[in-house]
Design a protein around this motif. Structure first.
Motif, PDB file in Angstrom:
ATOM      1  N   ALA A 164      39.749  -0.395  -4.558  1.00 59.33           N
ATOM      2  CA  ALA A 164      39.721  -0.837  -3.168  1.00 59.33           C
ATOM      3  C   ALA A 164      39.668  -2.356  -3.094  1.00 59.33           C
ATOM      4  CB  ALA A 164      38.520  -0.244  -2.443  1.00 59.33           C
ATOM      5  N   GLY A 165      40.310  -2.893  -2.068  1.00 62.01           N
ATOM      6  CA  GLY A 165      40.303  -4.329  -1.849  1.00 62.01           C
ATOM      7  C   GLY A 165      39.663  -4.681  -0.521  1.00 62.01           C
ATOM      8  N   GLY A 166      39.432  -5.959  -0.332  1.00 62.31           N
ATOM      9  CA  GLY A 166      38.865  -6.440   0.920  1.00 62.31           C
ATOM     10  C   GLY A 166      37.479  -5.884   1.176  1.00 62.31           C
ATOM     11  N   ALA A 167      37.326  -5.166   2.280  1.00 62.08           N
ATOM     12  CA  ALA A 167      36.032  -4.585   2.630  1.00 62.08           C
ATOM     13  C   ALA A 167      35.590  -3.544   1.605  1.00 62.08           C
ATOM     14  CB  ALA A 167      36.087  -3.955   4.022  1.00 62.08           C
ATOM     15  N   ALA A 168      36.552  -2.940   0.919  1.00 62.28           N
ATOM     16  CA  ALA A 168      36.323  -2.081  -0.247  1.00 62.28           C
ATOM     17  C   ALA A 168      35.324  -0.956  -0.004  1.00 62.28           C
ATOM     18  CB  ALA A 168      35.907  -2.939  -1.446  1.00 62.28           C
ATOM     19  N   LYS A 228      44.342 -11.717  -2.062  1.00 67.00           N
ATOM     20  CA  LYS A 228      44.977 -13.031  -2.052  1.00 67.00           C
ATOM     21  C   LYS A 228      43.997 -14.113  -1.606  1.00 67.00           C
ATOM     22  CE  LYS A 228      49.792 -11.798  -1.479  1.00 67.00           C
ATOM     23  NZ  LYS A 228      50.036 -10.412  -1.370  1.00 67.00           N
ATOM     24  N   SER A 229      43.215 -13.819  -0.599  1.00 68.30           N
ATOM     25  CA  SER A 229      42.365 -14.861  -0.034  1.00 68.30           C
ATOM     26  C   SER A 229      41.139 -15.182  -0.884  1.00 68.30           C
ATOM     27  CB  SER A 229      41.926 -14.485   1.382  1.00 68.30           C
ATOM     28  OG  SER A 229      41.238 -13.248   1.356  1.00 68.30           O
ATOM     29  N   LEU A 230      40.486 -14.186  -1.433  1.00 70.21           N
ATOM     30  CA  LEU A 230      39.245 -14.428  -2.175  1.00 70.21           C
ATOM     31  C   LEU A 230      39.310 -13.969  -3.633  1.00 70.21           C
ATOM     32  CD1 LEU A 230      36.680 -13.517   0.637  1.00 70.21           C
ATOM     33  CD2 LEU A 230      37.355 -15.791  -0.136  1.00 70.21           C
ATOM     34  N   LYS A 231      40.513 -13.696  -4.119  1.00 73.66           N
ATOM     35  CA  LYS A 231      40.735 -13.339  -5.526  1.00 73.66           C
ATOM     36  C   LYS A 231      39.932 -12.119  -5.993  1.00 73.66           C
ATOM     37  CE  LYS A 231      43.465 -16.815  -6.091  1.00 73.66           C
ATOM     38  NZ  LYS A 231      44.829 -16.558  -5.732  1.00 73.66           N
ATOM     39  N   GLY A 232      39.582 -11.235  -5.067  1.00 74.47           N
ATOM     40  CA  GLY A 232      38.875 -10.009  -5.430  1.00 74.47           C
ATOM     41  C   GLY A 232      37.366 -10.118  -5.415  1.00 74.47           C
ATOM     42  N   GLN A 233      36.847 -11.309  -5.197  1.00 71.70           N
ATOM     43  CA  GLN A 233      35.394 -11.455  -5.139  1.00 71.70           C
ATOM     44  C   GLN A 233      34.807 -10.696  -3.952  1.00 71.70           C
ATOM     45  OE1 GLN A 233      33.782 -15.394  -5.846  1.00 71.70           O
ATOM     46  NE2 GLN A 233      35.658 -15.972  -6.911  1.00 71.70           N
ATOM     47  N   ASP A 234      35.551 -10.664  -2.840  1.00 69.57           N
ATOM     48  CA  ASP A 234      35.108  -9.900  -1.676  1.00 69.57           C
ATOM     49  C   ASP A 234      35.010  -8.411  -2.023  1.00 69.57           C
ATOM     50  OD1 ASP A 234      37.899  -9.947  -2.022  1.00 69.57           O
ATOM     51  OD2 ASP A 234      38.339  -9.843   0.109  1.00 69.57           O
ATOM     52  N   SER A 235      36.021  -7.909  -2.717  1.00 67.31           N
ATOM     53  CA  SER A 235      36.042  -6.503  -3.125  1.00 67.31           C
ATOM     54  C   SER A 235      34.895  -6.208  -4.087  1.00 67.31           C
ATOM     55  CB  SER A 235      37.364  -6.167  -3.814  1.00 67.31           C
ATOM     56  OG  SER A 235      38.459  -6.621  -3.056  1.00 67.31           O
ATOM     57  N   LEU A 236      34.708  -7.068  -5.062  1.00 64.16           N
ATOM     58  CA  LEU A 236      33.644  -6.898  -6.048  1.00 64.16           C
ATOM     59  C   LEU A 236      32.282  -6.826  -5.371  1.00 64.16           C
ATOM     60  CD1 LEU A 236      32.534  -6.870  -8.973  1.00 64.16           C
ATOM     61  CD2 LEU A 236      32.552  -9.373  -8.862  1.00 64.16           C
ATOM     62  N   LEU A 237      32.018  -7.773  -4.506  1.00 67.88           N
ATOM     63  CA  LEU A 237      30.708  -7.798  -3.845  1.00 67.88           C
ATOM     64  C   LEU A 237      30.505  -6.595  -2.932  1.00 67.88           C
ATOM     65  CD1 LEU A 237      30.413 -11.617  -3.114  1.00 67.88           C
ATOM     66  CD2 LEU A 237      29.220 -10.289  -4.880  1.00 67.88           C
ATOM     67  N   SER A 238      31.560  -6.141  -2.288  1.00 64.04           N
ATOM     68  CA  SER A 238      31.441  -4.957  -1.438  1.00 64.04           C
ATOM     69  C   SER A 238      31.118  -3.715  -2.245  1.00 64.04           C
ATOM     70  CB  SER A 238      32.737  -4.724  -0.648  1.00 64.04           C
ATOM     71  OG  SER A 238      32.940  -5.756   0.280  1.00 64.04           O
ATOM     72  N   ILE A 239      31.773  -3.551  -3.388  1.00 64.60           N
ATOM     73  CA  ILE A 239      31.581  -2.344  -4.192  1.00 64.60           C
ATOM     74  C   ILE A 239      30.241  -2.363  -4.922  1.00 64.60           C
ATOM     75  CG2 ILE A 239      32.483  -0.979  -6.114  1.00 64.60           C
ATOM     76  CD1 ILE A 239      35.306  -1.979  -5.308  1.00 64.60           C
ATOM     77  N   THR A 254      30.195  13.117  -2.715  1.00 62.61           N
ATOM     78  CA  THR A 254      30.309  13.940  -3.922  1.00 62.61           C
ATOM     79  C   THR A 254      29.218  13.539  -4.899  1.00 62.61           C
ATOM     80  OG1 THR A 254      31.769  14.664  -5.712  1.00 62.61           O
ATOM     81  CG2 THR A 254      31.962  12.371  -5.045  1.00 62.61           C
ATOM     82  N   SER A 255      28.837  14.476  -5.739  1.00 61.18           N
ATOM     83  CA  SER A 255      27.880  14.143  -6.796  1.00 61.18           C
ATOM     84  C   SER A 255      28.588  13.760  -8.094  1.00 61.18           C
ATOM     85  CB  SER A 255      26.932  15.318  -7.045  1.00 61.18           C
ATOM     86  OG  SER A 255      27.667  16.467  -7.443  1.00 61.18           O
ATOM     87  N   LEU A 256      29.908  13.745  -8.086  1.00 60.44           N
ATOM     88  CA  LEU A 256      30.656  13.310  -9.265  1.00 60.44           C
ATOM     89  C   LEU A 256      30.451  11.813  -9.488  1.00 60.44           C
ATOM     90  CD1 LEU A 256      34.105  15.075  -8.715  1.00 60.44           C
ATOM     91  CD2 LEU A 256      32.232  15.792 -10.227  1.00 60.44           C
ATOM     92  N   PRO A 257      30.552  11.352 -10.740  1.00 63.86           N
ATOM     93  CA  PRO A 257      30.515   9.907 -10.968  1.00 63.86           C
ATOM     94  C   PRO A 257      31.730   9.241 -10.317  1.00 63.86           C
ATOM     95  CG  PRO A 257      30.439  11.125 -13.063  1.00 63.86           C
ATOM     96  CD  PRO A 257      30.682  12.118 -11.977  1.00 63.86           C
ATOM     97  N   VAL A 258      31.482   8.127  -9.660  1.00 66.83           N
ATOM     98  CA  VAL A 258      32.550   7.343  -9.034  1.00 66.83           C
ATOM     99  C   VAL A 258      32.514   5.950  -9.639  1.00 66.83           C
ATOM    100  CG1 VAL A 258      33.447   6.348  -6.897  1.00 66.83           C
ATOM    101  CG2 VAL A 258      32.444   8.653  -6.880  1.00 66.83           C
ATOM    102  N   PHE A 259      33.672   5.527 -10.159  1.00 70.42           N
ATOM    103  CA  PHE A 259      33.806   4.192 -10.719  1.00 70.42           C
ATOM    104  C   PHE A 259      34.695   3.374  -9.804  1.00 70.42           C
ATOM    105  CE2 PHE A 259      33.408   6.778 -14.775  1.00 70.42           C
ATOM    106  CZ  PHE A 259      32.031   6.605 -14.841  1.00 70.42           C
ATOM    107  N   GLY A 260      34.178   2.251  -9.321  1.00 66.06           N
ATOM    108  CA  GLY A 260      34.904   1.409  -8.392  1.00 66.06           C
ATOM    109  C   GLY A 260      35.629   0.277  -9.087  1.00 66.06           C
ATOM    110  N   VAL A 261      36.881   0.088  -8.719  1.00 65.80           N
ATOM    111  CA  VAL A 261      37.693  -1.002  -9.250  1.00 65.80           C
ATOM    112  C   VAL A 261      38.018  -1.952  -8.097  1.00 65.80           C
ATOM    113  CG1 VAL A 261      39.862  -1.652 -10.371  1.00 65.80           C
ATOM    114  CG2 VAL A 261      38.707   0.494 -11.011  1.00 65.80           C
ATOM    115  N   PRO A 262      37.465  -3.157  -8.122  1.00 67.19           N
ATOM    116  CA  PRO A 262      37.794  -4.139  -7.092  1.00 67.19           C
ATOM    117  C   PRO A 262      39.240  -4.625  -7.260  1.00 67.19           C
ATOM    118  CG  PRO A 262      35.760  -4.727  -8.255  1.00 67.19           C
ATOM    119  CD  PRO A 262      36.429  -3.642  -9.035  1.00 67.19           C
ATOM    120  N   ILE A 263      40.008  -4.523  -6.203  1.00 67.46           N
ATOM    121  CA  ILE A 263      41.396  -4.989  -6.222  1.00 67.46           C
ATOM    122  C   ILE A 263      41.414  -6.472  -5.877  1.00 67.46           C
ATOM    123  CG2 ILE A 263      43.691  -4.730  -5.186  1.00 67.46           C
ATOM    124  CD1 ILE A 263      42.834  -2.273  -6.808  1.00 67.46           C
ATOM    125  N   GLU A 264      42.178  -7.234  -6.640  1.00 66.80           N
ATOM    126  CA  GLU A 264      42.251  -8.673  -6.384  1.00 66.80           C
ATOM    127  C   GLU A 264      42.935  -8.933  -5.051  1.00 66.80           C
ATOM    128  OE1 GLU A 264      43.939 -12.766  -8.402  1.00 66.80           O
ATOM    129  OE2 GLU A 264      43.670 -10.998  -9.653  1.00 66.80           O
TER     130      GLU A 264
END
Length: 164
Positions: A67-71, A93-104, A81-91
């Motif tokens: 997920a990107g942006g607000a992620a 354009k505006s914040l190079k994926g830092q926004d996605s990382l912090l949201s996730i 779900t009780s399954l394990p969920v692994f989040g991948v921050p999508i890079e």
């Protein structure tokens, strides 16, 4: 006969596929059956609810959510779900994926999402982590994962050399 998917790869939009395809390619290389779907937390919320709530009964063991942006996608999926969920921050354009990382990464206690690196390295590592979870109970995946790691180790030169 094709094996039923063990890992679900979901992403918020088609534009996330250039990143998330690396998770798919890694799972393919390890022989891990997966499915890949576009499931937007914002534009297709009913699709997200159905996907997350039925994932386990459909045979999935792990979900990788890019997920990107607000992620919101990884956290929303994890909340249903009780399954394990692994989040991948999508890079982005505006914040190079830092926004996605912090949201996730900022999930409240009680709704865990394993957060990986931004972009391609995160997608690859999410697939490897998903395979590691499956390898706990699947000897074939454990063997494939060990062989992957051996090839990776063997590819590292002992001494530096000039590149041509």
């Amino acid at each position: 006969m094709e094996k039923s998917p063990k890992v679900g790869i979901i992403m918020g939009s088609q534009s996330d596929w250039p990143t998330m395809r690396h998770a798919a390619e890694t799972l393919e290389a390890l022989g891990v059956p997966y499915e890949a779907k576009i499931v937007s937390a914002h534009r297709t919320p009913k699709r997200l609810v159905e996907y997350a709530e039925t994932a386990q009964e459909r045979g999935l063991h792990v979900i990788i959510a890019g997920a990107g942006g607000a992620a919101h996608l990884p956290g929303m999926a994890a909340s249903m779900t009780s399954l394990p969920v692994f989040g991948v921050p999508i890079e982005s354009k505006s914040l190079k994926g830092q926004d996605s990382l912090l949201s996730i990464v900022q999930m409240p206690g009680g709704i865990p999402v394993g957060t990986l690196a931004i972009g391609k390295p995160g997608a690859i590592n999410a697939a490897l982590l998903a395979a590691s979870v499956l390898a706990l109970h699947d000897p074939a995946i454990r063997t494939a994962l060990n062989e992957w790691r051996t090839r990776q180790t063997d590819a590292v030169a002992l001494e530096p050399h000039d590149e041509d």
